[in-house]
Design a protein around this motif. Structure first.
Motif, PDB file in Angstrom:
ATOM      1  N   LEU A 132      -3.361  -7.746  -1.522  1.00  0.00           N
ATOM      2  CA  LEU A 132      -1.974  -7.379  -1.790  1.00  0.00           C
ATOM      3  C   LEU A 132      -1.751  -5.880  -1.902  1.00  0.00           C
ATOM      4  CD1 LEU A 132      -1.156 -10.109  -4.440  1.00  0.00           C
ATOM      5  CD2 LEU A 132       0.102  -9.771  -2.299  1.00  0.00           C
ATOM      6  N   THR A 133      -2.630  -5.196  -2.611  1.00  0.00           N
ATOM      7  CA  THR A 133      -2.462  -3.776  -2.845  1.00  0.00           C
ATOM      8  C   THR A 133      -3.810  -3.202  -3.254  1.00  0.00           C
ATOM      9  OG1 THR A 133      -1.127  -2.109  -4.012  1.00  0.00           O
ATOM     10  CG2 THR A 133      -1.744  -4.079  -5.261  1.00  0.00           C
ATOM     11  N   HIS A 134      -3.807  -1.978  -3.798  1.00  0.00           N
ATOM     12  CA  HIS A 134      -5.052  -1.327  -4.185  1.00  0.00           C
ATOM     13  C   HIS A 134      -4.876  -0.699  -5.561  1.00  0.00           C
ATOM     14  CE1 HIS A 134      -8.727   1.035  -3.893  1.00  0.00           C
ATOM     15  NE2 HIS A 134      -9.038   0.385  -2.786  1.00  0.00           N
ATOM     16  N   PRO A 183       9.037   7.833  -2.592  1.00  0.00           N
ATOM     17  CA  PRO A 183      10.033   7.339  -3.548  1.00  0.00           C
ATOM     18  C   PRO A 183      10.059   5.820  -3.658  1.00  0.00           C
ATOM     19  CG  PRO A 183      10.958   9.099  -2.202  1.00  0.00           C
ATOM     20  CD  PRO A 183       9.641   8.741  -1.589  1.00  0.00           C
ATOM     21  N   ALA A 184       9.939   5.137  -2.519  1.00  0.00           N
ATOM     22  CA  ALA A 184       9.969   3.665  -2.540  1.00  0.00           C
ATOM     23  C   ALA A 184       8.744   3.107  -3.252  1.00  0.00           C
ATOM     24  CB  ALA A 184      10.048   3.125  -1.121  1.00  0.00           C
ATOM     25  N   ILE A 185       7.571   3.689  -3.001  1.00  0.00           N
ATOM     26  CA  ILE A 185       6.345   3.172  -3.620  1.00  0.00           C
ATOM     27  C   ILE A 185       6.303   3.519  -5.101  1.00  0.00           C
ATOM     28  CG2 ILE A 185       3.821   3.353  -3.606  1.00  0.00           C
ATOM     29  CD1 ILE A 185       4.010   3.618  -0.555  1.00  0.00           C
ATOM     30  N   GLU A 198       7.544  -2.894   8.399  1.00  0.00           N
ATOM     31  CA  GLU A 198       6.778  -2.326   9.500  1.00  0.00           C
ATOM     32  C   GLU A 198       7.652  -1.896  10.675  1.00  0.00           C
ATOM     33  OE1 GLU A 198       2.678  -3.499  11.865  1.00  0.00           O
ATOM     34  OE2 GLU A 198       3.312  -4.738  10.180  1.00  0.00           O
ATOM     35  N   MET A 199       8.945  -2.165  10.627  1.00  0.00           N
ATOM     36  CA  MET A 199       9.850  -1.635  11.649  1.00  0.00           C
ATOM     37  C   MET A 199       9.948  -0.120  11.563  1.00  0.00           C
ATOM     38  SD  MET A 199      13.160  -4.171  11.707  1.00  0.00           S
ATOM     39  CE  MET A 199      13.978  -3.190  12.986  1.00  0.00           C
ATOM     40  N   LEU A 200       9.694   0.432  10.397  1.00  0.00           N
ATOM     41  CA  LEU A 200       9.787   1.873  10.197  1.00  0.00           C
ATOM     42  C   LEU A 200       8.539   2.566  10.744  1.00  0.00           C
ATOM     43  CD1 LEU A 200      11.098   1.626   6.541  1.00  0.00           C
ATOM     44  CD2 LEU A 200      12.428   2.494   8.483  1.00  0.00           C
ATOM     45  N   GLN A 242       1.726  -3.357   0.454  1.00  0.00           N
ATOM     46  CA  GLN A 242       2.404  -2.613  -0.606  1.00  0.00           C
ATOM     47  C   GLN A 242       3.634  -1.877  -0.059  1.00  0.00           C
ATOM     48  OE1 GLN A 242       1.682  -2.173  -4.153  1.00  0.00           O
ATOM     49  NE2 GLN A 242       3.771  -1.385  -3.946  1.00  0.00           N
ATOM     50  N   ALA A 243       3.494  -1.201   1.066  1.00  0.00           N
ATOM     51  CA  ALA A 243       4.623  -0.475   1.636  1.00  0.00           C
ATOM     52  C   ALA A 243       5.703  -1.425   2.144  1.00  0.00           C
ATOM     53  CB  ALA A 243       4.154   0.443   2.759  1.00  0.00           C
TER      54      ALA A 243
END
Length: 413
Positions: free
Chosen positions: A54-56, A76-78, A375-377, A389-390
């Motif tokens: 899921l994440t780290h 900022p989002a993370i 992932e479109m970004l 995570q992103a």
């Protein structure tokens, strides 16, 4: 929200889209999630077959650096939805997590399906609706257009979140079909390219037939100035695996520039050259050269095969070389890469909607009220939890961005 709940369309039922849906539903919006596939989050479920990383758990500055030149854009989002918040979110769904020995974070269940089921139950209680087998085809007179089994359908929405993924593993739903739609709107899109992918190698028939599918363990891979410890797997047409994926961005770009790239492999990275020479200088007795490599250096058959493959490519008879030359080869194997294995087999994709095309809330500048997430970004990251995570974080940010925009448009209290 006002007495008239805004009608929000989420296009794409992966982690980014579902997280945007949750944020919006919590904010009082009426949310419908559309997806071209007959079931949701297919790639998420596929990722969960290997344990669902899921994440780290590493510190946030190091974590953010994994996104390379996109780190400042995603930060900022993370920071608003960091790894610890993602873990708390899982816990609230009844799926606790743990930190593995590598620092990676997994659900205790070690798969995606229980987490997804709990998440879908929560979304249902929040009133989120799903419309499946709806393939987005663009806009028509301001309305969203879909191709469905029952024919074309048009939908009006007060705001839209696009979360259709990249173009890796297209059979699971993310086929990049949205690129032409947005490009026709004048949106700048960096070309979609394979990321965390394998690479093609022109193995000899003997090596390919004998060692296809076998892992190289305890090795160090290097490309340029970067060195990565881990594992790789010999495939019929090349090489893949976690350590390869970690270097894939640099190797992909080198291939694009010159048509080839040289990957260096240290088969016994923990042994100094002097130690290797000493072991190779020991009396062989009646044992074969391969047995000497296996017993003295603890090389696996596939590692010995790779060493012989490299020597042969250089026109060298490995067994007749002096110990210092053999030692140099053991920790200096060179593999000539000739291409990537392509988007269809890549774990993720690079490229996408350019950062200049969206504002700080991930809204398209050319289409107010349309937001982009996941992932479109135009970002990429290695495996290890950074991809999911992103996706979760930008989905949450886009959902919050919709609520902020609606308040500015006078559709919220």
């Amino acid at each position: 929200m006002s007495s008239h709940a805004p009608n929000i369309a989420i296009i794409g039922a992966g982690p980014a889209g579902l997280m945007a849906a949750e944020v919006l539903a919590e904010g009082g919006a009426a949310v419908t999630v559309y997806d071209a596939m007959p079931s949701v989050a297919r790639k998420f479920l596929m990722a969960g077959r290997g344990g669902l990383n899921l994440t780290h758990s590493e510190e946030l500055p190091a974590f953010l650096s994994r996104y390379r030149d996109a780190s400042s854009w995603l930060e900022p989002a993370i920071r608003a939805f960091p790894p610890e918040r993602l873990r708390a979110w899982c816990e609230a769904l009844g799926e606790p997590t743990f930190v593995g020995s590598s620092g990676r974070v997994f659900p205790v269940a070690m798969k995606a399906s229980p987490l997804l089921r709990a998440w879908l139950r929560r979304l249902a209680t929040q009133g989120v609706r799903f419309e499946l087998r709806h393939r987005w085809t663009g806009w028509d007179d301001g309305r969203l257009s879909f191709a469905t089994p029952d024919g074309p359908r048009k939908v009006a929405a007060d705001a839209t979140v696009l979360a259709l993924g990249g173009a890796s593993w297209p059979r699971l739903g993310s086929d990049g079909g949205w690129v032409s739609i947005l490009a026709a709107q004048g949106v700048t899109i960096a070309p979609l390219r394979p990321a965390n992918c394998g690479f093609s190698v022109a193995w000899s028939d003997i090596f390919r037939d004998r060692f296809e599918g076998q892992p190289l363990k305890g090795i160090a891979l290097s490309f340029g100035e970067r060195i990565v410890r881990g594992e790789a797997v010999v495939t019929r047409d090349g090489i893949e695996g976690g350590a390869v994926y970690a270097l894939s961005a640099e190797m992909r770009e080198a291939l694009a520039r010159t048509g080839e790239a040289i990957l260096h492999v240290a088969l016994r990275p923990d042994l100094a050259t002097a130690d290797l020479i000493s072991r190779m200088s020991a009396p062989r007795g009646k044992q074969s050269f391969s047995n000497l490599l296996r017993k003295a250096l603890h090389l696996s058959p596939v590692a010995i095969g790779l060493l012989q493959e490299t020597a042969k490519a250089q026109g060298l008879a490995l067994a007749s070389l002096p110990p210092d030359r053999i030692a140099a080869l053991i920790n200096g194997v060179s593999i000539r890469l000739t291409g990537t294995t392509g988007l269809a087999r890549a774990i993720s994709s690079a490229g996408g909607v350019a950062r200049s095309e969206v504002d700080a809330d991930f809204m398209l500048r050319r289409r107010p009220g349309v937001f982009v997430a996941g992932e479109m970004l135009d970002w990429e990251a290695p495996t290890g939890g950074y991809l999911l995570q992103a996706s979760f974080a930008t989905g949450a940010a886009a959902g919050q961005g919709v609520l902020t925009w609606l308040r500015g448009a006078g559709q919220a209290d």
